[in-house]
Design an enzyme around this catalytic site. Sequence first.
Site, PDB file in Angstrom:
ATOM      1  CG  ASP A  36      12.414  10.208  58.593  1.00 17.54           C
ATOM      2  OD1 ASP A  36      12.846   9.068  58.880  1.00 17.54           O
ATOM      3  OD2 ASP A  36      11.793  10.455  57.558  1.00 17.54           O
ATOM      4  CG  PHE A 145       6.527   7.067  66.281  1.00 16.74           C
ATOM      5  CD1 PHE A 145       5.223   7.512  66.074  1.00 16.74           C
ATOM      6  CD2 PHE A 145       7.259   7.582  67.359  1.00 16.74           C
ATOM      7  CE1 PHE A 145       4.649   8.445  66.942  1.00 16.74           C
ATOM      8  CE2 PHE A 145       6.684   8.504  68.227  1.00 16.74           C
ATOM      9  CZ  PHE A 145       5.378   8.932  68.018  1.00 16.74           C
ATOM     10  CG  ASP A 177       9.594   6.662  54.729  1.00 16.23           C
ATOM     11  OD1 ASP A 177       9.612   7.879  54.928  1.00 16.23           O
ATOM     12  OD2 ASP A 177      10.216   5.845  55.431  1.00 16.23           O
TER      13      ASP A 177
HETATM   14  C1  DX5 Z   1       8.468   7.583  59.670  1.00 21.31           C
HETATM   15  C2  DX5 Z   1       9.660   7.939  58.789  1.00 21.31           C
HETATM   16  C3  DX5 Z   1      10.361   6.728  58.219  1.00 21.31           C
HETATM   17  C4  DX5 Z   1      10.920   5.797  59.277  1.00 21.31           C
HETATM   18  C5  DX5 Z   1      11.274   4.462  58.681  1.00 21.31           C
HETATM   19  O1  DX5 Z   1       7.664   8.732  59.843  1.00 21.31           O
HETATM   20  O2  DX5 Z   1       9.261   8.750  57.714  1.00 21.31           O
HETATM   21  O3  DX5 Z   1      11.427   7.164  57.369  1.00 21.31           O
HETATM   22  O4  DX5 Z   1      12.067   6.378  59.845  1.00 21.31           O
HETATM   23  O5  DX5 Z   1      11.704   3.648  59.736  1.00 21.31           O
HETATM   24  P1  DX5 Z   1      11.465   2.059  59.686  1.00 21.31           P
HETATM   25  O6  DX5 Z   1      12.207   1.587  58.465  1.00 21.31           O
HETATM   26  O7  DX5 Z   1      12.058   1.558  60.955  1.00 21.31           O
HETATM   27  O8  DX5 Z   1       9.999   1.856  59.572  1.00 21.31           O
HETATM   28 ZN    ZN Z   2      10.753   9.218  56.206  1.00 22.53          ZN
END
Ligand code: DX5
Ligand code: ZN
Length: 225
Positions: A36, A145, A177
């Site tokens: 990310d 986040f 995601d």
């Molecule tokens: C958020 C990111 C995601 C996030 C997923 O903007 O794109 O990839 O890191 O994290 P979790 O699985 O903890 O929601």
């Molecule tokens: Zn992501």
Amino acid sequence: MKKFLIAPSILSADYARLGEDTSKALDAGGDLVHVDIMDNHYVPNLTMGPMTVRDLRNYGITVPIDVHLMAQPVDSLIPDFIKAGANCITFHPETSQHIDRTLQLIQQSGCKSGLALNPSTSLEILRYVMDKIDIILLMSVNPGFSRQLFIPGTLKKLHQVRNLIDRSGYDICLAVDGGIHINNICEIANTGTDMLVVGSTIFDSIDYKKVISAMRIELEKSHYI
Ligand code: DX5
Ligand code: ZN
């Protein structure tokens, strides 16, 4: 038997031991690495750059690296991530002045291209570029986040995109995601999703292998196999 891809999102990894932690998640059953990239402009958070991808490669990570760009402008970043070793680059349509051109820029470099759609982004944005997309990433949280709650409305949207892909005849990977856990991964898989991006469920756990194995068991219950 369909093979669902689980992509550990390293946003939740331990940055003091990033190579080791990433490798641990892959040894535990992760299929590829989701990276990310956040610029504190397009999203209210700041993470890493191409050097992280480069150093993961130098550390010895050999599986595909899927770069999720949450940064603006996006075109100037693409060559650096490809040079660093990205295999797939997904961006948010709002970050490009010319989506078709940005998709071409990624594909012409031999990299897989993807569009990441926020929870409120319409599917209409896909209409004229399906031939230039390798991955459609639906955000099941608002970007920026980890550790957020899965937005339930994403399930219906995933079904809609699955139908869109199937009707298009193009070989496009459907990914989702954010907020994915052991207790919701089967329901998500039942929408026809191919790739599940999972961050904190893996990296916040004590035993990565136990968690990923539990997710695999749930995925085997999916009627979409
Ligand atoms: C958020 C990111 C995601 C996030 C997923 O903007 O794109 O990839 O890191 O994290 P979790 O699985 O903890 O929601
Ligand atoms: Zn992501």
